[in-house]
Write a protein that holds these residues in place. Sequence first.
Motif, mmCIF file in Angstrom:
data_model
loop_
_atom_site.group_PDB
_atom_site.id
_atom_site.type_symbol
_atom_site.label_atom_id
_atom_site.label_comp_id
_atom_site.label_asym_id
_atom_site.label_seq_id
_atom_site.Cartn_x
_atom_site.Cartn_y
_atom_site.Cartn_z
ATOM 1 N N LEU A 63 0.905 -1.179 -0.089
ATOM 2 C CA LEU A 63 -0.013 -0.012 0.098
ATOM 3 C C LEU A 63 0.870 1.298 0.114
ATOM 4 O O LEU A 63 1.909 1.428 0.775
ATOM 5 C CB LEU A 63 -0.889 0.036 1.175
ATOM 6 N N HIS A 64 0.469 2.174 -0.820
ATOM 7 C CA HIS A 64 1.296 3.525 -0.983
ATOM 8 C C HIS A 64 0.175 4.486 -1.499
ATOM 9 O O HIS A 64 -0.151 4.661 -2.732
ATOM 10 C CB HIS A 64 2.147 3.162 -1.794
ATOM 11 N N ASP A 65 -0.212 5.299 -0.683
ATOM 12 C CA ASP A 65 -1.393 6.136 -0.933
ATOM 13 C C ASP A 65 -1.261 7.437 0.089
ATOM 14 O O ASP A 65 -0.642 7.475 1.105
ATOM 15 C CB ASP A 65 -2.649 5.461 -1.224
ATOM 16 N N ILE A 66 -2.456 8.184 0.120
ATOM 17 C CA ILE A 66 -2.639 9.117 1.167
ATOM 18 C C ILE A 66 -2.842 8.453 2.353
ATOM 19 O O ILE A 66 -3.337 7.413 2.347
ATOM 20 C CB ILE A 66 -3.570 10.255 0.934
ATOM 21 N N GLN A 68 -5.174 8.537 4.990
ATOM 22 C CA GLN A 68 -6.315 8.032 5.475
ATOM 23 C C GLN A 68 -6.820 6.828 4.567
ATOM 24 O O GLN A 68 -7.315 5.925 5.048
ATOM 25 C CB GLN A 68 -7.424 9.021 5.437
ATOM 26 N N THR A 69 -6.489 6.926 3.253
ATOM 27 C CA THR A 69 -6.812 5.625 2.381
ATOM 28 C C THR A 69 -6.028 4.350 2.890
ATOM 29 O O THR A 69 -6.524 3.416 2.733
ATOM 30 C CB THR A 69 -6.410 6.286 0.836
ATOM 31 N N VAL A 70 -4.801 4.622 3.226
ATOM 32 C CA VAL A 70 -4.175 3.356 3.571
ATOM 33 C C VAL A 70 -4.769 2.932 4.723
ATOM 34 O O VAL A 70 -4.952 1.754 5.259
ATOM 35 C CB VAL A 70 -2.689 3.907 3.756
ATOM 36 N N ALA A 71 -5.111 3.683 5.736
ATOM 37 C CA ALA A 71 -5.571 3.395 7.111
ATOM 38 C C ALA A 71 -6.861 2.757 6.886
ATOM 39 O O ALA A 71 -7.105 1.559 7.316
ATOM 40 C CB ALA A 71 -5.813 4.518 7.960
ATOM 41 N N ASN A 72 -7.677 2.945 5.985
ATOM 42 C CA ASN A 72 -9.022 2.503 5.588
ATOM 43 C C ASN A 72 -8.610 1.022 5.020
ATOM 44 O O ASN A 72 -9.404 0.132 5.184
ATOM 45 C CB ASN A 72 -9.895 3.207 4.556
ATOM 46 N N MET A 85 0.528 -7.614 6.635
ATOM 47 C CA MET A 85 0.227 -7.160 5.267
ATOM 48 C C MET A 85 1.464 -5.943 5.155
ATOM 49 O O MET A 85 2.294 -5.553 6.023
ATOM 50 C CB MET A 85 -0.887 -6.308 4.986
ATOM 51 N N THR A 86 1.640 -5.590 3.714
ATOM 52 C CA THR A 86 2.711 -4.682 3.399
ATOM 53 C C THR A 86 2.169 -3.159 3.020
ATOM 54 O O THR A 86 1.220 -2.984 2.476
ATOM 55 C CB THR A 86 3.507 -5.142 2.153
ATOM 56 N N VAL A 87 3.250 -2.340 3.502
ATOM 57 C CA VAL A 87 2.958 -0.929 2.956
ATOM 58 C C VAL A 87 4.472 -0.573 2.395
ATOM 59 O O VAL A 87 5.357 -1.258 2.680
ATOM 60 C CB VAL A 87 2.421 0.056 4.094
ATOM 61 N N HIS A 88 4.493 0.723 1.628
ATOM 62 C CA HIS A 88 5.851 1.174 1.157
ATOM 63 C C HIS A 88 6.177 2.093 2.008
ATOM 64 O O HIS A 88 5.649 3.244 2.462
ATOM 65 C CB HIS A 88 5.602 1.576 -0.314
ATOM 66 N N ALA A 89 7.481 2.017 2.620
ATOM 67 C CA ALA A 89 8.145 2.616 3.648
ATOM 68 C C ALA A 89 8.330 4.197 2.830
ATOM 69 O O ALA A 89 8.071 5.100 3.814
ATOM 70 C CB ALA A 89 9.457 2.352 3.947
ATOM 71 N N ARG A 93 6.114 9.257 6.748
ATOM 72 C CA ARG A 93 5.869 9.115 8.130
ATOM 73 C C ARG A 93 4.167 9.271 8.405
ATOM 74 O O ARG A 93 3.896 8.211 9.103
ATOM 75 C CB ARG A 93 6.440 10.051 8.926
ATOM 76 N N ALA A 94 3.891 10.082 7.882
ATOM 77 C CA ALA A 94 2.129 10.201 8.137
ATOM 78 C C ALA A 94 1.439 8.912 7.738
ATOM 79 O O ALA A 94 0.507 8.213 8.529
ATOM 80 C CB ALA A 94 1.705 11.411 7.698
ATOM 81 N N MET A 95 1.521 8.350 6.582
ATOM 82 C CA MET A 95 0.993 7.318 6.077
ATOM 83 C C MET A 95 1.514 6.036 7.026
ATOM 84 O O MET A 95 0.548 5.340 7.124
ATOM 85 C CB MET A 95 1.531 7.127 4.563
ATOM 86 N N LEU A 96 2.883 5.953 7.171
ATOM 87 C CA LEU A 96 3.089 4.636 8.065
ATOM 88 C C LEU A 96 2.562 4.849 9.545
ATOM 89 O O LEU A 96 1.948 3.867 9.924
ATOM 90 C CB LEU A 96 4.565 4.847 8.222
ATOM 91 N N GLU A 97 2.325 6.101 10.068
ATOM 92 C CA GLU A 97 1.807 6.236 11.350
ATOM 93 C C GLU A 97 0.198 6.025 11.234
ATOM 94 O O GLU A 97 -0.318 5.174 12.215
ATOM 95 C CB GLU A 97 1.858 7.669 11.857
ATOM 96 N N HIS A 98 -0.503 6.388 10.371
ATOM 97 C CA HIS A 98 -1.907 5.948 10.030
ATOM 98 C C HIS A 98 -2.318 4.400 9.839
ATOM 99 O O HIS A 98 -3.030 3.961 10.480
ATOM 100 C CB HIS A 98 -2.610 6.747 9.066
ATOM 101 N N ALA A 99 -0.978 3.859 9.239
ATOM 102 C CA ALA A 99 -1.338 2.509 8.926
ATOM 103 C C ALA A 99 -1.088 1.554 10.013
ATOM 104 O O ALA A 99 -2.069 0.820 10.621
ATOM 105 C CB ALA A 99 -0.223 1.986 7.972
#
Length: 230
Positions: A63-66, A68-72, A85-89, A93-99
């Motif tokens: 996952l790599h998006d804004i 809130q979209t990643v959190a959802n 599950m995976t996200v892109h580092a 920071r904001a995206m990673l913290e939301h995830a």
Amino acid sequence: MNKADLIVALDVPNAEAMEAKLQELPDFIEWYKVGLELFCAEGPAVLEPLKKRGKKIFLDLKLHDIPQTVANAVKTAASHGVNLMTVHAIGGRAMLEHAAKAAAECEHPPKIVAVTTLTSLSADDFTDLGINRTVSEQAVKLGELAISSGIDGMVTSAHEAQALRDAFPDALLVTPGIRMPDGDVGDQKRVASPSFAVDQGATHLVIGRPIMHAEDPVAAATAMLEDMNK
């Protein structure tokens, strides 16, 4: 007791092909990876046969998006029984913290691991992308960002695993690009044997073609586990 977990990558085009492979693969495999191709073909329904078999699911959508979209997306995946599950580092920071926060709020929180550098990339690719760090430096820097943002670990080549293990003793380290010493490397540029990856600190080894395309998948999976536990 295994030093690391084996995750078999279900890199197949559809649910029918997946079911055929699951019939061939040994019962002792506890973890399966579902990636982009299979998930895009079938959607969340493709996870049901794995859950019915009592398997653990690694949903590898990177996952790599804004934020809130990643959190959802994390919460939705958790509702389908995903364990990892995976996200892109590089999502920041904001995206990673939301995830991380979204995962923690789930009834059954999935573990989140961040992709540092794809194992298909080389130093030449970094030059093309305008990245001035070495592959190892990039892995550690993005690892620091991920862990400080609440992420559980990283996806990394075995060749960067030791640096990450030294820096983050408790992190999950999920390692793709695993081949036996005499195996075909395919499109991977930074591969390693199972025993090498475990020795470097990997906690989960993702193995696809060497097992999925083997004439005898049971023998191939057994060989991988034996090498992992040397």
